[in-house]
Design an enzyme around this catalytic site. Structure first.
Site, PDB file in Angstrom:
ATOM      1  N   ASP A 210      18.672-101.667 -11.420  1.00 37.50           N
ATOM      2  CA  ASP A 210      19.070-102.895 -10.733  1.00 37.50           C
ATOM      3  C   ASP A 210      20.164-102.649  -9.700  1.00 37.50           C
ATOM      4  O   ASP A 210      20.683-103.589  -9.114  1.00 37.50           O
ATOM      5  CB  ASP A 210      19.551-103.928 -11.763  1.00 37.50           C
ATOM      6  CG  ASP A 210      19.658-105.329 -11.184  1.00 37.50           C
ATOM      7  OD1 ASP A 210      18.811-105.697 -10.352  1.00 37.50           O
ATOM      8  OD2 ASP A 210      20.608-106.055 -11.545  1.00 37.50           O
ATOM      9  N   SER A 238      19.166-110.745  -7.526  1.00 39.95           N
ATOM     10  CA  SER A 238      17.888-110.521  -8.201  1.00 39.95           C
ATOM     11  C   SER A 238      17.309-111.846  -8.673  1.00 39.95           C
ATOM     12  O   SER A 238      18.016-112.656  -9.271  1.00 39.95           O
ATOM     13  CB  SER A 238      18.073-109.592  -9.402  1.00 39.95           C
ATOM     14  OG  SER A 238      18.730-108.413  -9.026  1.00 39.95           O
ATOM     15  N   GLN A 288      11.011-105.536  -8.053  1.00 39.93           N
ATOM     16  CA  GLN A 288      12.000-106.615  -8.078  1.00 39.93           C
ATOM     17  C   GLN A 288      11.813-107.516  -6.869  1.00 39.93           C
ATOM     18  O   GLN A 288      11.553-107.044  -5.765  1.00 39.93           O
ATOM     19  CB  GLN A 288      13.422-106.049  -8.061  1.00 39.93           C
ATOM     20  CG  GLN A 288      14.508-107.117  -8.136  1.00 39.93           C
ATOM     21  CD  GLN A 288      15.903-106.517  -8.164  1.00 39.93           C
ATOM     22  OE1 GLN A 288      16.584-106.459  -7.137  1.00 39.93           O
ATOM     23  NE2 GLN A 288      16.325-106.043  -9.318  1.00 39.93           N
TER      24      GLN A 288
END
Length: 301
Positions: A210, A238, A288
């Site tokens: 991430d 995100s 993502q």
């Protein structure tokens, strides 16, 4: 997660410390997450802790093979997070868990995770891109330490992870397709992790995954954190995150994160990433979608 997430603040300690959870009841766990941006918990740590909670309810004979998460509300790093695990299914080969992360009685993140028994089958994979090794690349955190020694001293980033960014002009890089920016980053945990705890390595990689995907979606608008000299012009966060784990790996050994972004529109960008170990084995994939917005000037600013 927000722009470059963990780069924005102190990271905390080693991965076992970052993923530590207290079991407060059956299927109920509690943890704390550091800030990725002011007053926002780092999404990668929330996802990794949720996966840790799920793994605590699954036998050691079954390994994580996929996860799918949605970031619903910003987490507050000043408050604990409660992880509620729903044991959806325990099948003969596959096990499914659904996890809800809660603060102040509201869901901030949901995760579905699937575990399975190992089995043998024919294999194939995409060939790893030819990039310089981590030993050939500079440590970006050294530049941070020189430019902002006080800020670097307050952070424990060097105890948590290591990164090496591959320059765009490196020989051997695959050509960039039109409309599809790409970046290549070497990542690993900064300190050794126990070899006999595969769940810890998977959760650590979930955390690491991430760090840079959102910035990949916005490379047509601004350089990533360590490649720009001006303040960020964008807000990145995100929206959802998915991973698939293909082969065994160690998160405390260098892994190449090859990323590209095929689309950005409607205030959203999509990034796709693949993790290769130093031997060229494709060990995991990640996708993502991130919020991508121009920052608004404060009134009077």
């Amino acid at each position: 997660m927000t722009d470059q997430s963990a780069e924005a603040g102190a990271l905390g300690g080693t991965f076992p410390e970052l993923l530590r959870l207290d079991e407060i009841d059956e299927n109920l766990f509690r943890g704390r997450c550091h800030a990725g941006a002011p007053l926002r918990a780092f999404g990668g740590q929330v996802a990794a802790q949720a996966l840790t909670a799920a793994g605590r309810t699954v036998g050691a004979d079954r390994a994580v093979h996929s996860l799918h998460g949605y970031f619903i509300r910003p987490g507050d790093p000043r408050r604990p997070i409660v992880y509620q695990v729903d044991r959806v299914r325990d099948g003969r080969s596959y096990t499914t868990r659904r996890i809800t992360a809660v603060q102040r009685g509201e869901a901030i993140f949901t995760l579905s995770a699937s575990f399975k028994e190992p089995e043998k089958s024919a294999e194939r994979q995409r060939t790893a891109p030819a990039v310089p090794s981590p030993a050939e690349l500079p440590d970006p955190y050294l530049a941070w330490a020189e430019a902002d020694p006080e800020g670097y001293a307050r952070s424990t980033v060097s105890r948590t992870l290591q990164m090496r960014f591959v320059p765009d002009d490196s020989p051997g890089l695959p050509p960039e397709d039109p409309g599809m920016p790409q970046q290549f980053v070497w990542l690993r945990a900064a300190s050794p992790l126990p070899a006999d705890e595969p769940l810890l390595h998977v959760c650590a990689l979930t955390y690491l995954s991430d760090l840079t995907l959102a910035s990949t979606t916005a490379m047509h608008l601004q350089p990533p954190r360590f490649r720009r000299t001006e303040p960020p012009r964008l807000t990145l966060a995100s929206l959802d995150h998915a991973m698939w784990f293909h082969r065994p790996f160690r998160a405390d050994e260098w892994l190449l994160f090859a990323q590209r972004s095929p689309s950005s529109s409607d205030g959203r960008g999509l990034a796709i990433g693949e993790f290769y170990d130093a031997g060229g084995a494709l060990v995991a994939s990640a996708v993502q979608e991130a919020l991508v917005r121009e920052r608004r000037e404060a009134p009077g600013g």
